[in-house]
Design a protein around this motif. Structure first.
Motif, PDB file in Angstrom:
ATOM      1  N   SER A   1       0.707  -1.148  -0.066  1.00  0.00           N
ATOM      2  CA  SER A   1       0.102  -0.148   0.037  1.00  0.00           C
ATOM      3  C   SER A   1       0.799   1.364   0.077  1.00  0.00           C
ATOM      4  O   SER A   1       2.058   1.224   0.462  1.00  0.00           O
ATOM      5  CB  SER A   1      -0.827   0.041   1.206  1.00  0.00           C
ATOM      6  OG  SER A   1      -1.585   1.229   1.241  1.00  0.00           O
ATOM      7  N   THR A   2       0.341   2.382  -0.638  1.00  0.00           N
ATOM      8  CA  THR A   2       1.083   3.518  -0.305  1.00  0.00           C
ATOM      9  C   THR A   2       0.369   4.169   0.857  1.00  0.00           C
ATOM     10  O   THR A   2      -0.610   3.818   1.202  1.00  0.00           O
ATOM     11  CB  THR A   2       0.928   4.527  -1.735  1.00  0.00           C
ATOM     12  OG1 THR A   2      -0.591   4.609  -1.874  1.00  0.00           O
ATOM     13  CG2 THR A   2       1.536   3.845  -2.709  1.00  0.00           C
ATOM     14  N   PRO A   3       0.916   5.305   1.526  1.00  0.00           N
ATOM     15  CA  PRO A   3       0.205   5.946   2.397  1.00  0.00           C
ATOM     16  C   PRO A   3      -1.010   6.589   2.509  1.00  0.00           C
ATOM     17  O   PRO A   3      -1.643   6.999   3.261  1.00  0.00           O
ATOM     18  CB  PRO A   3       1.289   6.792   3.085  1.00  0.00           C
ATOM     19  CG  PRO A   3       2.545   6.456   2.372  1.00  0.00           C
ATOM     20  CD  PRO A   3       2.151   6.158   0.923  1.00  0.00           C
ATOM     21  N   GLN A   4      -1.269   7.142   1.109  1.00  0.00           N
ATOM     22  CA  GLN A   4      -2.706   7.846   0.852  1.00  0.00           C
ATOM     23  C   GLN A   4      -3.575   7.186   1.404  1.00  0.00           C
ATOM     24  O   GLN A   4      -3.687   6.092   1.297  1.00  0.00           O
ATOM     25  CB  GLN A   4      -2.814   8.173  -0.571  1.00  0.00           C
ATOM     26  CG  GLN A   4      -1.740   9.173  -1.233  1.00  0.00           C
ATOM     27  CD  GLN A   4      -0.938   8.347  -1.926  1.00  0.00           C
ATOM     28  OE1 GLN A   4      -0.311   7.103  -1.495  1.00  0.00           O
ATOM     29  NE2 GLN A   4      -0.755   8.578  -3.140  1.00  0.00           N
ATOM     30  N   ASP A   5      -4.722   7.947   1.935  1.00  0.00           N
ATOM     31  CA  ASP A   5      -5.947   7.124   2.465  1.00  0.00           C
ATOM     32  C   ASP A   5      -6.634   6.412   1.552  1.00  0.00           C
ATOM     33  O   ASP A   5      -7.170   5.233   1.720  1.00  0.00           O
ATOM     34  CB  ASP A   5      -6.926   8.386   2.766  1.00  0.00           C
ATOM     35  CG  ASP A   5      -6.701   9.028   4.132  1.00  0.00           C
ATOM     36  OD1 ASP A   5      -6.918  10.136   4.319  1.00  0.00           O
ATOM     37  OD2 ASP A   5      -5.697   8.242   5.020  1.00  0.00           O
ATOM     38  N   LEU A   6      -6.868   6.799   0.294  1.00  0.00           N
ATOM     39  CA  LEU A   6      -7.581   6.072  -0.764  1.00  0.00           C
ATOM     40  C   LEU A   6      -6.796   4.777  -0.897  1.00  0.00           C
ATOM     41  O   LEU A   6      -7.486   3.673  -1.101  1.00  0.00           O
ATOM     42  CB  LEU A   6      -7.733   6.751  -2.079  1.00  0.00           C
ATOM     43  CG  LEU A   6      -8.443   6.018  -3.063  1.00  0.00           C
ATOM     44  CD1 LEU A   6      -9.922   5.972  -2.743  1.00  0.00           C
ATOM     45  CD2 LEU A   6      -8.136   6.634  -4.603  1.00  0.00           C
ATOM     46  N   SER A   7      -5.570   4.636  -1.231  1.00  0.00           N
ATOM     47  CA  SER A   7      -4.813   3.583  -1.208  1.00  0.00           C
ATOM     48  C   SER A   7      -4.824   2.633  -0.213  1.00  0.00           C
ATOM     49  O   SER A   7      -4.959   1.329  -0.205  1.00  0.00           O
ATOM     50  CB  SER A   7      -3.313   3.709  -1.635  1.00  0.00           C
ATOM     51  OG  SER A   7      -2.675   2.685  -1.197  1.00  0.00           O
ATOM     52  N   LEU A   8      -5.348   3.134   1.251  1.00  0.00           N
ATOM     53  CA  LEU A   8      -5.358   2.290   2.355  1.00  0.00           C
ATOM     54  C   LEU A   8      -6.676   1.746   2.251  1.00  0.00           C
ATOM     55  O   LEU A   8      -6.943   0.435   2.759  1.00  0.00           O
ATOM     56  CB  LEU A   8      -5.094   3.311   3.396  1.00  0.00           C
ATOM     57  CG  LEU A   8      -3.490   3.491   3.825  1.00  0.00           C
ATOM     58  CD1 LEU A   8      -3.583   4.399   4.990  1.00  0.00           C
ATOM     59  CD2 LEU A   8      -3.004   2.177   4.226  1.00  0.00           C
TER      60      LEU A   8
ATOM     61  N   ASN B   1       4.857   1.148   0.913  1.00  0.00           N
ATOM     62  CA  ASN B   1       5.558   1.577  -0.436  1.00  0.00           C
ATOM     63  C   ASN B   1       5.516   3.262  -0.595  1.00  0.00           C
ATOM     64  O   ASN B   1       4.589   3.823  -0.370  1.00  0.00           O
ATOM     65  CB  ASN B   1       5.333   0.996  -1.603  1.00  0.00           C
ATOM     66  CG  ASN B   1       6.537   1.111  -2.746  1.00  0.00           C
ATOM     67  OD1 ASN B   1       7.467   1.352  -2.544  1.00  0.00           O
ATOM     68  ND2 ASN B   1       5.996   1.316  -4.086  1.00  0.00           N
ATOM     69  N   MET B   2       6.408   3.835  -1.061  1.00  0.00           N
ATOM     70  CA  MET B   2       6.557   5.559  -1.434  1.00  0.00           C
ATOM     71  C   MET B   2       6.015   6.049  -0.211  1.00  0.00           C
ATOM     72  O   MET B   2       5.374   6.953  -0.219  1.00  0.00           O
ATOM     73  CB  MET B   2       5.594   5.792  -2.577  1.00  0.00           C
ATOM     74  CG  MET B   2       5.626   4.904  -3.880  1.00  0.00           C
ATOM     75  SD  MET B   2       4.905   5.548  -5.054  1.00  0.00           S
ATOM     76  CE  MET B   2       4.747   4.164  -6.314  1.00  0.00           C
TER      77      MET B   2
ATOM     78  N   ILE C   1       9.159   1.513   2.438  1.00  0.00           N
ATOM     79  CA  ILE C   1      10.125   1.625   1.386  1.00  0.00           C
ATOM     80  C   ILE C   1      10.058   3.199   0.889  1.00  0.00           C
ATOM     81  O   ILE C   1       9.005   3.558   0.874  1.00  0.00           O
ATOM     82  CB  ILE C   1       9.762   0.615   0.205  1.00  0.00           C
ATOM     83  CG1 ILE C   1       9.457  -0.778   0.565  1.00  0.00           C
ATOM     84  CG2 ILE C   1      10.744   0.862  -1.064  1.00  0.00           C
ATOM     85  CD1 ILE C   1      10.765  -1.431   0.895  1.00  0.00           C
ATOM     86  N   PRO C   2      11.044   3.843   0.736  1.00  0.00           N
ATOM     87  CA  PRO C   2      10.879   5.125   0.549  1.00  0.00           C
ATOM     88  C   PRO C   2      10.642   5.506  -1.143  1.00  0.00           C
ATOM     89  O   PRO C   2      10.709   4.667  -1.895  1.00  0.00           O
ATOM     90  CB  PRO C   2      12.391   5.667   0.639  1.00  0.00           C
ATOM     91  CG  PRO C   2      13.222   4.570   0.414  1.00  0.00           C
ATOM     92  CD  PRO C   2      12.471   3.312   1.107  1.00  0.00           C
ATOM     93  N   LEU C   3       9.901   6.752  -1.315  1.00  0.00           N
ATOM     94  CA  LEU C   3       9.932   7.057  -2.432  1.00  0.00           C
ATOM     95  C   LEU C   3      10.984   7.445  -2.912  1.00  0.00           C
ATOM     96  O   LEU C   3      11.778   8.464  -2.475  1.00  0.00           O
ATOM     97  CB  LEU C   3       8.791   8.093  -2.430  1.00  0.00           C
ATOM     98  CG  LEU C   3       8.276   9.046  -3.789  1.00  0.00           C
ATOM     99  CD1 LEU C   3       7.805   8.182  -4.737  1.00  0.00           C
ATOM    100  CD2 LEU C   3       7.519  10.321  -3.421  1.00  0.00           C
ATOM    101  N   ASP C   4      11.606   7.068  -4.021  1.00  0.00           N
ATOM    102  CA  ASP C   4      12.814   7.106  -4.438  1.00  0.00           C
ATOM    103  C   ASP C   4      12.916   7.068  -5.960  1.00  0.00           C
ATOM    104  O   ASP C   4      12.698   6.058  -6.426  1.00  0.00           O
ATOM    105  CB  ASP C   4      13.879   6.358  -3.677  1.00  0.00           C
ATOM    106  CG  ASP C   4      15.409   6.488  -3.864  1.00  0.00           C
ATOM    107  OD1 ASP C   4      15.854   7.340  -2.963  1.00  0.00           O
ATOM    108  OD2 ASP C   4      15.806   5.880  -4.800  1.00  0.00           O
ATOM    109  N   MET C   5      13.862   8.072  -6.603  1.00  0.00           N
ATOM    110  CA  MET C   5      14.121   8.153  -7.895  1.00  0.00           C
ATOM    111  C   MET C   5      14.928   6.911  -8.394  1.00  0.00           C
ATOM    112  O   MET C   5      14.685   6.345  -9.309  1.00  0.00           O
ATOM    113  CB  MET C   5      14.858   9.349  -8.236  1.00  0.00           C
ATOM    114  CG  MET C   5      14.507   9.909  -9.717  1.00  0.00           C
ATOM    115  SD  MET C   5      14.400  11.617  -9.669  1.00  0.00           S
ATOM    116  CE  MET C   5      16.262  11.959 -10.056  1.00  0.00           C
ATOM    117  N   THR C   6      16.137   6.441  -7.354  1.00  0.00           N
ATOM    118  CA  THR C   6      16.748   5.210  -8.031  1.00  0.00           C
ATOM    119  C   THR C   6      15.880   4.013  -7.981  1.00  0.00           C
ATOM    120  O   THR C   6      16.035   3.190  -8.667  1.00  0.00           O
ATOM    121  CB  THR C   6      18.018   5.207  -7.098  1.00  0.00           C
ATOM    122  OG1 THR C   6      17.954   5.166  -5.928  1.00  0.00           O
ATOM    123  CG2 THR C   6      19.130   5.985  -7.739  1.00  0.00           C
ATOM    124  N   ILE C   7      15.089   3.818  -7.160  1.00  0.00           N
ATOM    125  CA  ILE C   7      14.176   2.536  -7.140  1.00  0.00           C
ATOM    126  C   ILE C   7      13.334   2.710  -8.527  1.00  0.00           C
ATOM    127  O   ILE C   7      13.364   1.635  -9.049  1.00  0.00           O
ATOM    128  CB  ILE C   7      13.230   2.623  -5.999  1.00  0.00           C
ATOM    129  CG1 ILE C   7      13.759   2.598  -4.515  1.00  0.00           C
ATOM    130  CG2 ILE C   7      12.260   1.502  -6.088  1.00  0.00           C
ATOM    131  CD1 ILE C   7      13.094   2.375  -3.737  1.00  0.00           C
TER     132      ILE C   7
END
Ligand code: ADP
Length: 368
Positions: free
Chosen positions: A247-254, A277-278, A313-319
């Protein structure tokens, strides 16, 4: 050497979905791909009658396999997109499934799922698989995301699978020490087919049974996003030891993640945990951390459901760059903090699977 026309000619000997019109004239052929002796044919059928079409499917496959120069053939049943997409509310529920049979040689199978697309489920699935391999386990990835297979992109694979020495099964493609199989290895990327529950089951069963996986400690199944009938069917078709929800942290995604958690509960698959994630952003220049979205929601959600929180997991450009570039971060920069975040998740998954997992109950379908 057989051509696409030869395949169609061979299909003239097989009655189509109506039981008499030859398949090649039935209008049901959705796509024929032939490359390096590997044939893939999709047949469009009415989802309600998919189970009755298995004989037709098998007959078509046998005819194609018998053609000179055809090394392997895969025929799958698909359905046209229904208005509103494949997971629309009210879509027909899958029928009572067959008992999920274990896959010989494969010790544990885990699903990586998400309530909706775009949360990084496939990125997490592949880095988790690589992390488990880095811990010394023999790992395979079954990309069951038939709506948008990403294994070819994530692992930089353009080839097609070969036939195993037994001449019957397909060999998974090996990369970075993993065994991989994906519908994306077989269909052209632009083959716009939308799969419904029964068709997905047919393709998935083939991928579980007709691929020479060999001995695996863990098979990671990258599920299609969402919680519709196709996903539910899959959760029952595959003998899962457990599931991981991304999941991402946004409410909708949750909210969507909550549906994912509920789906596995419905089919008695133990939830190994939730991965956020992110989750946060670390500035590449100053190293400062920013919680872009309300951070910590997935942990809260996991705990509310009595499921372990497997990590963030961080939101990250290299990922993004590494996963879009065909060499995921866990192999391309194994010592980076980002790879370590995935490795920490892999360790928790390994513990949940091999050290604490209780034997799962027989899969049971509870929605009627
Ligand atoms: P899903 O399987 O959920 O649809 P993907 O794994 O395909 O999602 O990811 C969607 C996009 O987001 C891809 O371009 C991927 O590289 C990117 N992405 C995924 N996770 C991260 C992350 N932690 N940081 C940055 N980009 C990410």
């Amino acid at each position: 050497m057989a051509t696409k026309d030869d395949i169609l000619a061979a299909l003239a000997a097989v009655p189509g979905p109506d039981g008499h019109t030859p398949l090649d004239q039935s209008g049901a052929i959705d796509g024929v791909t032939l490359r390096d002796g590997k044939a893939f044919v999709a047949i469009r059928v009415d989802p309600a009658k998919a189970a009755a079409m298995e004989g037709m499917r098998a007959a078509a496959e046998a005819r194609i396999k018998a053609l000179p120069g055809v090394k392997s053939a895969l025929v799958t049943l698909t359905a046209e997109a229904a208005a509103g997409g494949p997971t629309r509310p009210g879509a027909a529920q899958p029928r009572r499934p067959r008992e999920a049979q274990p896959v010989a040689g494969v010790a544990k199978i885990i699903a990586v799922a998400s309530g909706k697309g775009g949360v990084g489920k496939s990125t997490v699935a592949c880095n988790l698989a690589l992390g488990l391999a880095a811990l010394g386990l023999k790992v395979g990835v079954l990309d069951a995301d038939v709506f948008g297979p990403s294994t070819p992109r994530l692992f930089g694979i353009t080839g097609k699978p070969d036939l195993a020495p037994d001449g019957e099964k397909m060999k998974p493609i090996e990369k970075f020490g993993l065994k991989l199989m994906s519908i994306g290895f077989l269909v052209d990327e632009n083959a716009a087919v939308v799969w419904r529950g029964p068709m997905v089951m047919s393709a998935l069963t083939q991928f579980l049974r007709d691929v020479a996986w060999g001995e695996l400690d863990v098979m990671v199944v990258d599920m299609p996003p969402g919680t519709g009938d196709a996903q539910l069917t899959m959760a029952q078709t595959v003998p899962l030891s457990g599931a991981v929800v991304v999941s991402t942290p946004q409410d909708l995604s949750l909210i969507d993640a909550r549906r994912g958690i509920a789906m596995f509960k419905q089919v008695n698959v133990p939830l190994l945990g939730v991965i956020e994630n992110m989750s946060y952003f670390v500035c590449p220049h100053c190293g400062g951390r920013s919680d872009i979205f309300a951070h910590g929601g997935a942990r809260h959600e996991a705990e509310a459901h009595g499921a372990p929180f497997l990590g963030e997991i961080p939101l990250d450009m290299t990922i993004r760059e590494t996963s879009d570039g065909g060499a995921p971060i866990v192999v391309s920069a194994p010592d980076s903090p980002q790879a370590k975040a995935f490795l920490a998740v892999a360790e928790r998954v390994r513990t949940a699977l091999f050290e604490t997992a209780a034997p799962r109950a027989t899969p049971r379908f509870v929605i009627e």
